[in-house]
Write an enzyme that holds these catalytic residues in place. Structure first.
Site, PDB file in Angstrom:
ATOM      1  N   HIS A  67      -2.841   6.742   1.866  1.00 12.35           N
ATOM      2  CA  HIS A  67      -3.446   5.471   1.430  1.00 12.35           C
ATOM      3  C   HIS A  67      -4.889   5.310   1.883  1.00 12.35           C
ATOM      4  O   HIS A  67      -5.294   5.453   3.190  1.00 12.35           O
ATOM      5  CB  HIS A  67      -2.578   4.372   2.031  1.00 12.35           C
TER       6      HIS A  67
ATOM      7  N   CYS B 233       0.782  -1.274  -0.099  1.00 12.16           N
ATOM      8  CA  CYS B 233      -0.108  -0.077  -0.022  1.00 12.16           C
ATOM      9  C   CYS B 233       0.865   1.148   0.151  1.00 12.16           C
ATOM     10  O   CYS B 233       0.397   2.216  -0.373  1.00 12.16           O
ATOM     11  CB  CYS B 233      -0.893  -0.004   1.345  1.00 12.16           C
TER      12      CYS B 233
ATOM     13  N   ASN C 149     -10.249   0.020  -1.088  1.00 11.02           N
ATOM     14  CA  ASN C 149      -8.944  -0.097  -0.804  1.00 11.02           C
ATOM     15  C   ASN C 149      -8.276  -0.742  -1.967  1.00 11.02           C
ATOM     16  O   ASN C 149      -8.543  -1.919  -2.394  1.00 11.02           O
ATOM     17  CB  ASN C 149      -8.548  -0.866   0.515  1.00 11.02           C
TER      18      ASN C 149
END
Length: 318
Positions: free
Chosen positions: A244, A116, A274
């Site tokens: 993120h 990420c 996500n």
């Protein structure tokens, strides 16, 4: 080798998302969940899921848009860096595949896998290469097809993830122009390296969500402030913050502690889920496209997650 330069800047940006939308209502037909339960815990309303598209397909689509916005031709690029943790093929890497599709001639081509936080790592690699004189113009891409690694029977994880890509083009600053990409602040927490994992024994995303949540909400605000300080930018002058897109509760918790009261906070998690290494450039590109960030405004980028790794920098909005 060319002569090194004083810094780089972002001159083009683009993104791509698959057309298929998977809503919370759709997920409620697959596992025991509902819209209220998902929104209250992670803030996600929907996510995009790729069907026939590969990681390289999405990366190339985002890259084409970034190149078009930069005004450069593919032949002007001499390094391609792709951040991803969901490429299926070990060889060739995604960067080489994208370079071939776009007609980029003889670039340095590499993939970066820090999950990420990958996009900020990739931007730093490209920025350093140009500053050192090892490259002149860079294409940097964050891309993921996490649907390939999602257990659609596990309601604790299948509600989270989506697919997509975002890309930027970096070029040298000119003359006395100030750098448009600030110093990277990066690191890792090795003792938490298994907090987010996709292993050979368990080929689906698995995570210790509570430990990551506690770490992020207590540790990231000081690191984000350090990132602004490294670039010589007062946190109150930051025009936008793009963390993120892991969880809306995490994003809003960090933003509250950060003190960037005048900044627009990216909340693409709500409509994209996500998307790991794609989440920062995807959210950034959509904010720019909507006109939410003024050209030249300082933008704080900060990725964190699997590894457990983190990285961030200040960029100037193109």
């Amino acid at each position: 080798m060319t002569t090194g330069v004083n810094g780089t800047k972002v001159i083009g940006i683009g993104h791509y998302q698959p057309s298929k939308i998977l809503t919370n209502e759709d997920l409620a037909k697959m596992v025991e969940t509902n819209d209220e339960w998902i929104v209250s815990r992670v803030g996600i309303k929907e996510r995009r899921v790729a069907e026939d598209e590969s990681v390289a397909d999405m990366a190339a689509s985002a890259a084409e848009k970034a190149l078009a916005g930069s005004g450069l031709a593919a032949a002007d690029v001499d390094i391609v860096v792709v951040a991803t943790c969901s490429a299926v093929d070990r060889v060739p890497n995604v960067a080489a595949t994208v370079a071939a599709r776009l007609g980029i001639t003889a670039p340095a081509a590499m993939d970066v896998n820090t999950a990420c936080s990958g996009f900020s790592h990739a931007v730093a690699v490209a920025d350093h290469a140009i500053r050192a004189g090892a490259a002149t113009r860079a294409l940097v891409i964050g891309v993921e097809k996490l649907s390939d690694f999602t257990d659609w029977t596990d309601r604790s994880t299948c509600i989270l993830f989506g697919d997509g890509a975002g890309a930027v083009v970096l070029a040298p600053v000119e003359g006395d122009e100030a750098p448009g990409v600030g110093p990277v602040v990066w690191g890792s927490v090795p003792e938490m390296s298994t907090a987010v994992r996709i292993s050979a024994e368990h080929p689906y995303i698995n995570q210790d969500g509570q430990s990551v949540f506690r770490w992020a909400t207590t540790t990231l605000a000081p690191l984000a402030r350090k990132t602004a300080e490294a670039a010589g930018v007062d946190i109150g002058d930051v025009g936008a913050v793009v963390f993120h897109q892991a969880n809306l509760r995490i994003i809003e918790g960090i933003a509250k502690r950060l003190g960037a009261d005048n900044a627009v906070i990216a909340r693409d998690i709500v409509e994209s889920g996500n998307t790991s290494a794609a989440s920062v450039p995807l959210a950034l590109s959509k904010m720019v496209a909507r006109g939410e960030i003024a050209s030249g405004a300082p933008v704080l980028l900060f990725g964190f997650g699997g590894g457990l790794t983190y990285a961030g920098q200040i960029i100037r909005c193109p």
